[in-house]
Design an enzyme around this catalytic site. Structure first.
Site, PDB file in Angstrom:
ATOM      1  N   SER A   1      27.795 106.688   2.083  1.00  0.00           N
ATOM      2  CA  SER A   1      27.795 106.092   0.748  1.00  0.00           C
ATOM      3  C   SER A   1      27.197 104.681   0.806  1.00  0.00           C
ATOM      4  O   SER A   1      26.038 104.522   1.158  1.00  0.00           O
ATOM      5  CB  SER A   1      29.221 106.113   0.179  1.00  0.00           C
ATOM      6  OG  SER A   1      29.235 105.855  -1.200  1.00  0.00           O
TER       7      SER A   1
ATOM      8  N   ASP B   1      27.086 116.016  -6.804  1.00  0.00           N
ATOM      9  CA  ASP B   1      27.534 114.633  -6.576  1.00  0.00           C
ATOM     10  C   ASP B   1      27.391 113.834  -7.874  1.00  0.00           C
ATOM     11  O   ASP B   1      26.271 113.623  -8.355  1.00  0.00           O
ATOM     12  CB  ASP B   1      26.689 113.997  -5.466  1.00  0.00           C
ATOM     13  CG  ASP B   1      27.266 112.678  -4.972  1.00  0.00           C
ATOM     14  OD1 ASP B   1      27.939 111.995  -5.754  1.00  0.00           O
ATOM     15  OD2 ASP B   1      27.022 112.342  -3.800  1.00  0.00           O
TER      16      ASP B   1
ATOM     17  N   HIS C   1      30.650 113.987  -3.870  1.00  0.00           N
ATOM     18  CA  HIS C   1      30.377 112.836  -3.014  1.00  0.00           C
ATOM     19  C   HIS C   1      31.227 112.846  -1.745  1.00  0.00           C
ATOM     20  O   HIS C   1      31.088 111.974  -0.899  1.00  0.00           O
ATOM     21  CB  HIS C   1      30.628 111.548  -3.808  1.00  0.00           C
ATOM     22  CG  HIS C   1      29.920 110.351  -3.268  1.00  0.00           C
ATOM     23  ND1 HIS C   1      28.545 110.238  -3.208  1.00  0.00           N
ATOM     24  CD2 HIS C   1      30.398 109.185  -2.744  1.00  0.00           C
ATOM     25  CE1 HIS C   1      28.202 109.073  -2.691  1.00  0.00           C
ATOM     26  NE2 HIS C   1      29.317 108.417  -2.396  1.00  0.00           N
TER      27      HIS C   1
END
Length: 210
Positions: free
Chosen positions: A104, A154, A185
């Protein structure tokens, strides 16, 4: 740049071994991804920095004004600082393979360092990166071998942005592959297994004592 530019966790493996840099996601810290290291390359050294920006108490590597809306000036600052931090540890450890894994926000800072210093890492795993701009390589051909992982549902990084990133990488001559899962995610087992195989294979090459 100093090896102490960030609060970090480090395990030295000594010269001639792989060195793996781990970059956490928003709200994580330098220990968030340590279990990955133990499963992927336990014989490698590791360096895991903690982001130096606070977003409501959550650690990040650079500022943003909204989801996918980056403070580009601060991103440039963070990229330069992180590249210097990585170089300082590489100079101290003298590894024979420099590897990176980020999730991320950590994938985002790792990606921008790879774009800014295309020969610094030998291989890198970008897990759910969100790169809302066209990467610009700094003069050198990108030699870092890349694995991108992403979720088809996502909500933070829509698949089309991941596909656009892959197209930019291909256009830049990068050796890049992608792993998709059907979720969002979050990190999923198949994704983790793929990342492990990718880095473990590279690490074995780099750690061949014969």
């Amino acid at each position: 740049m100093s090896t102490d530019a960030y609060v970090h966790h480090v395990v030295s493996a000594g010269p001639g071994r792989a060195l793996l840099f781990l970059f956490h996601g928003t709200g994580g810290d330098e220990r968030q991804l340590l279990s990955l290291w133990q499963g992927v390359l336990p014989q490698a050294g590791i360096v895991a920095p903690r982001g130096d920006v606070s977003e409501g108490g959550a650690a990040r590597f650079f500022r943003r004004t909204g989801e996918g809306v980056y403070d580009m000036e601060d991103l440039a600052r963070a990229t330069e600082k992180m590249a210097g931090f990585v170089r300082a540890h590489v100079e101290r450890e003298q590894p024979n393979a420099v590897l990176g894994l980020g999730y991320s926000n950590g994938a985002n800072i790792l990606a921008t360092v790879v774009f800014a210093a295309p020969t610094l890492f030998d291989a890198a795993v970008l897990m759910h990166p969100l790169i809302p701009f066209a990467p610009r390589l700094k003069g050198e051909r990108l030699t870092t071998r890349l694995l991108v992982t992403a979720g088809r549902r996502d909500p933070i990084c829509p698949p089309e942005l991941t596909e656009r990133l892959m197209a930019h990488l291909a256009a830049g001559g990068a050796e890049a592959e992608i792993f998709w899962h059907e979720g969002g995610h979050e990190l999923r087992p198949g994704e983790m297994d793929t990342a492990e195989r990718f880095l473990r294979g590279y690490g074995k090459e780099g750690n061949d004592d014969g």
